[in-house]
Design a protein around this motif. Structure first.
Motif, mmCIF file in Angstrom:
data_model
loop_
_atom_site.group_PDB
_atom_site.id
_atom_site.type_symbol
_atom_site.label_atom_id
_atom_site.label_comp_id
_atom_site.label_asym_id
_atom_site.label_seq_id
_atom_site.Cartn_x
_atom_site.Cartn_y
_atom_site.Cartn_z
ATOM 1 N N ASN A 15 0.856 -1.194 0.000
ATOM 2 C CA ASN A 15 0.000 0.000 0.000
ATOM 3 C C ASN A 15 0.885 1.234 0.000
ATOM 4 O O ASN A 15 1.186 1.783 1.052
ATOM 5 C CB ASN A 15 -0.850 0.074 1.271
ATOM 6 N N GLN A 401 1.977 5.800 11.015
ATOM 7 C CA GLN A 401 1.004 4.812 10.541
ATOM 8 C C GLN A 401 1.676 3.443 10.587
ATOM 9 O O GLN A 401 2.205 2.967 9.569
ATOM 10 C CB GLN A 401 0.549 5.160 9.114
ATOM 11 N N PRO A 402 1.697 2.846 11.780
ATOM 12 C CA PRO A 402 2.525 1.651 11.988
ATOM 13 C C PRO A 402 2.259 0.518 10.998
ATOM 14 O O PRO A 402 3.208 -0.110 10.523
ATOM 15 C CB PRO A 402 2.225 1.224 13.430
ATOM 16 N N GLU A 403 0.985 0.300 10.650
ATOM 17 C CA GLU A 403 0.711 -0.859 9.776
ATOM 18 C C GLU A 403 1.318 -0.664 8.386
ATOM 19 O O GLU A 403 1.713 -1.643 7.737
ATOM 20 C CB GLU A 403 -0.791 -1.179 9.729
ATOM 21 N N ILE A 404 1.450 0.583 7.951
ATOM 22 C CA ILE A 404 2.100 0.820 6.656
ATOM 23 C C ILE A 404 3.622 0.833 6.819
ATOM 24 O O ILE A 404 4.353 0.257 6.006
ATOM 25 C CB ILE A 404 1.589 2.128 6.014
ATOM 26 N N ASP A 406 5.331 -0.803 8.789
ATOM 27 C CA ASP A 406 5.777 -2.204 8.906
ATOM 28 C C ASP A 406 6.119 -2.811 7.541
ATOM 29 O O ASP A 406 7.011 -3.653 7.431
ATOM 30 C CB ASP A 406 4.700 -3.056 9.584
ATOM 31 N N GLN A 407 5.401 -2.399 6.509
ATOM 32 C CA GLN A 407 5.694 -2.934 5.166
ATOM 33 C C GLN A 407 7.066 -2.456 4.676
ATOM 34 O O GLN A 407 7.765 -3.177 3.959
ATOM 35 C CB GLN A 407 4.612 -2.497 4.169
#
Ligand SMILES: *Cc1c(COP(=O)(O)O)cnc(C)c1O
Length: 441
Positions: A15, A401-404, A406-407
């Motif tokens: 993303n 935005q940790p979830e992004i 992380d990618q």
């Protein structure tokens, strides 16, 4: 093991989020403020600029701020204001943007380059001391790629040898060194405020000082419309025309944007700091790379994390070149990962051979005593000369935005865990970076 994107596998970053990297962050108040200046026809005034200067000085706890048309002009005004003239030597790191030093040459000074520290990428105090002579007037400190330089050691040298310090704070707006804002340690500081920098107001620069005489000399140099502020009797007598021959005042469209920027930037950098540290905490300890950030608990910070870098250690990845490493990470969908940093300045002809003023000798040497040669070779500055293979650009997250994020961590991990698939490749280390903004092929 997942296949590297460079070799035809899937990208780790699924993303891509442009908003995560967008800079500068422009709010409605900034737009309104800019439009108002255009409509009022006040771009050439100084009333809004003075409000901006006051706010900028207060943010730093400094006495005087003087806004300039750009950072280069602020730095040259600082050189003049600090008394730089013919025959003086300026010590400057070789790894920086040219504007940290070049304008001192038109005042008659010679630029003496010092090496950088391989871990901080900032000027190395041990190397500074080797370059000091009885002609040394200024040490230029650059808080390079937002990393605060070793100010304790540098200020101790300045005191020991009675040399002035000019902080080029163009990379580190809002950064702290042991709890104190960078730009407040030296005799003066110059900041670029142009759009790419972390404190961005479109185009502009600012000089900061606690010394009234430095402030007034900077007014004399390029702010002829404000010579009524000069109190010093000697300076007053020769005021009225700009001694530097240039008009240095800031366009008030930029000042108005700056006033709004001051309201939000301190909050923005808290989020940037959180996002970048979250990202780097997860990269810490991986082979081949080192983080370029202050030690935790040092109360030292990187402000807006402008042009943030990672340190590269090819010997831990079978000699994989920084260029190839960056290609592989970029292929995973990561933006901003380029090898190197600014190209070392010392080898540019401007400091080696160019005769700007037709003196019949290289300008960087003309005002030195006969036989004194300050020109540096790569052997004199080994860290600077080789840094293009040992540093790389990081993605610059503006939001947490940790979830992004992380990618992006996964992208780096993937390349590092599978580096052997990239070997043997073409491991020639090519020179990267640029002296100016013109990219070299
Ligand atoms: C950008 C920059 C400058 C010059 O600032 P301008 O506003 O572009 O004139 C000076 N020093 C450093 C280290 C810079 O990165």
């Amino acid at each position: 093991m997942s296949k590297l994107a460079l070799l035809g596998g899937e990208k780790a970053v699924k993303n891509e989020n442009k908003e995560l990297f967008a800079w500068p962050i422009v709010n409605q108040a900034m737009k309104d403020a800019a439009v108002k200046v255009i409509e009022d026809g006040t771009a050439s005034g100084t009333n809004i600029t003075k409000v901006f200067e006051k706010g900028f000085a207060e943010w730093h706890g400094s006495k005087y701020a003087l806004a300039h048309v750009n950072g280069t002009a602020a730095l040259q005004a600082a050189f003049y204001a600090l008394g730089v003239g013919k025959g003086d030597e300026i010590i400057c790191p070789s790894i920086t943007y040219w504007a940290s030093c070049v304008s001192s040459m038109s005042l008659g000074a010679s630029v003496v380059f010092a090496d950088i520290d391989p871990d901080t990428l900032c000027i190395d105090p041990i190397d500074i001391e080797k370059r000091i002579t009885d002609r040394t007037k200024i040490i230029v400190v650059v808080h390079y790629m937002s990393m605060p330089a070793d100010m304790d050691a540098i200020m101790a040298l300045a005191k020991k040898y009675n040399i002035k310090v000019l902080e080029d704070t163009s990379h580190a707006h809002g950064a702290l060194y042991k709890g104190k804002m960078v730009g407040t340690f030296g005799d003066a500081a110059g900041f670029s405020l142009m759009n790419g920098k972390s404190f961005a107001i479109s185009e502009g620069g600012i000089l900061l000082t606690d010394d009234r005489e430095v402030y007034e000399r900077a007014l004399l140099w390029g702010h002829y419309g404000r010579h009524n502020e000069i109190e010093n009797e000697q300076l007053k007598q020769v005021s009225g025309l700009p001694h530097g021959g240039c008009k240095n005042r800031l366009n008030q469209i930029a000042s108005a944007i700056g006033i709004e920027q001051l309201k939000k930037y301190p909050t923005e950098i808290i989020e940037i700091d959180k996002a970048m540290n979250y990202f780097l905490d997860q990269l810490e300890g991986l082979p081949g790379i080192r983080t370029h950030r202050p030690a935790p608990d040092s109360n030292t910070t990187k402000g807006g994390w402008y042009a943030c870098r990672g340190l590269y250690r090819p010997e831990e990845l079978g000699g994989l070149s920084a260029r190839r490493f960056c290609e592989a990470v970029t292929a995973e969908g990561v933006t901003g990962v380029v090898p190197g940093c600014n190209k070392a300045l010392h080898s540019h002809p401007l400091f080696q051979s160019v005769d700007i003023y037709r003196d019949g000798a290289p300008t960087n040497l003309t005002n030195l005593p006969n036989g004194v040669d300050v020109r540096a070779t790569d052997e004199d500055l080994p860290v600077s000369a080789a840094i293009h293979g040992r540093a790389f650009g990081l993605p610059w997250f503006k939001h947490f935005q940790p979830e992004i994020i992380d990618q992006y961590v996964a992208a780096f991990r993937k390349v590092i865990e599978n580096y052997e698939e990239l070997l043997p490749g073409d491991e020639t280390v090519i020179e990267t970076g640029a002296w100016g903004l013109t990219k070299r092929k």
